[in-house]
Design an enzyme around this catalytic site. Structure first.
Site, PDB file in Angstrom:
ATOM      1  N   ARG A  37       0.806  -1.221   0.000  1.00 45.20           N
ATOM      2  CA  ARG A  37       0.000   0.000   0.000  1.00 45.20           C
ATOM      3  C   ARG A  37       0.841   1.274   0.000  1.00 45.20           C
ATOM      4  NH1 ARG A  37      -5.416  -0.999   3.682  1.00 45.20           N
ATOM      5  NH2 ARG A  37      -6.192  -2.796   2.521  1.00 45.20           N
ATOM      6  N   ASP A 142     -14.567  11.505   9.687  1.00 44.41           N
ATOM      7  CA  ASP A 142     -13.657  10.435   9.293  1.00 44.41           C
ATOM      8  C   ASP A 142     -12.238  10.990   9.312  1.00 44.41           C
ATOM      9  OD1 ASP A 142     -14.227   7.520   7.955  1.00 44.41           O
ATOM     10  OD2 ASP A 142     -12.308   8.328   7.283  1.00 44.41           O
TER      11      ASP A 142
END
Length: 273
Positions: A37, A142
């Site tokens: 990632r 978030d």
């Protein structure tokens, strides 16, 4: 650019950094995932080792990179009307939960790309008596700016809208065709119910919340936290909920250590004691 290997020492440094900053407890088996990632981030800056990238993250020059780093590490998986049994329970108990309250506050504490807060808004509009006469606000937060920006735009592809009925699509979305296929844009009336804000559930300042919430949704987040982090977060939620307020968590999650603060109503739905 050749594949860059991550050493055990480099992984441990990144693992510790993630835990301290966002509370995500990466297991020892996540080394390959982290390497995969973050590879694009190293390539973006031209770094040849993960140590170079780690030093950059911890420098003043690398402060703005933190958000892209977290976006790469974290997983944002969500959908409209996820966990139908939870919505069924809420529908069956609307009168008990809200009664004649004029002021209703709900927090979607890990809103990702917006499907959850928009689901909450649609659900309340369709099921709460006298919706238009009440003062209702949904806070959507978030840590991922990238995911949340999609929620702010309120535009979703055809593959994203499963779970929404045809009646709801017509009522709450505008449909238009683009080069990438059909897009569904949330109508302004639905957007007006929601305030999007960036917030870190682990390091964020919970004293900024001046009003109590009636429901807090925190679904499929705590599975990434270790027990001490989870226990602390649940206690913070307890302080922010009115007595009898609800905490809705993920289907695979459970409250095991804060039983003096919450009682189980139904699998994954708890009430503030």
């Amino acid at each position: 650019m050749l594949d860059i290997e991550i050493t055990n020492e480099e992984f441990e440094k990144i693992r510790s950094f993630v835990y301290k900053r966002v509370g995500i407890a990466l297991s020892e088996q996540k080394s390959v995932m982290v390497k995969g990632r973050l590879h694009k981030r190293l390539k973006h800056f031209g770094f040849k080792t993960f140590s170079e990238y780690y030093r950059f993250l911890n420098s003043k020059e690398g402060e703005d990179e933190f958000i892209d780093f977290i976006n790469a590490i974290s997983t944002n998986v969500t959908s409209f009307f996820r966990s139908p049994q939870q919505w069924q329970y809420l529908k069956e108990n609307m009168e008990k939960i809200f009664g004649k309250k004029q002021k209703i506050r709900i927090w979607s504490a890990a809103c990702s790309s917006g499907e959850e807060p928009y689901t909450i808004s649609m659900f309340l509009r369709d099921n709460l008596k006298d919706f238009s006469q009440r003062d209702i606000k949904i806070l959507a937060t978030d840590i991922s700016h990238k995911a949340m920006s999609k929620g702010v735009r309120g535009e979703y592809a055809e593959k994203d809208i499963s779970g929404i009925s045809s009646t709801q699509l017509q009522k709450y979305f505008d449909k238009h065709r683009t080069a990438n296929g059909l897009q569904y844009a949330v109508k302004d009336e639905l957007k007006s119910d929601i305030v999007f804000r960036s917030f870190n559930l682990v390091t964020g300042d919970f004293t900024i919340f001046k009003n109590k919430f009636d429901i807090i949704f925190c679904r499929n987040v705590m599975i990434y936290f270790d027990n001490p982090t989870k226990k602390t977060l649940i206690s913070r939620y307890a302080r922010l909920l009115d007595k009898g307020g609800l905490l809705v968590i993920g289907d695979s999650e459970a409250i095991t250590e804060n039983k003096h603060e919450f009682g189980l109503l139904k699998s994954s739905i708890y009430t503030k004691l």
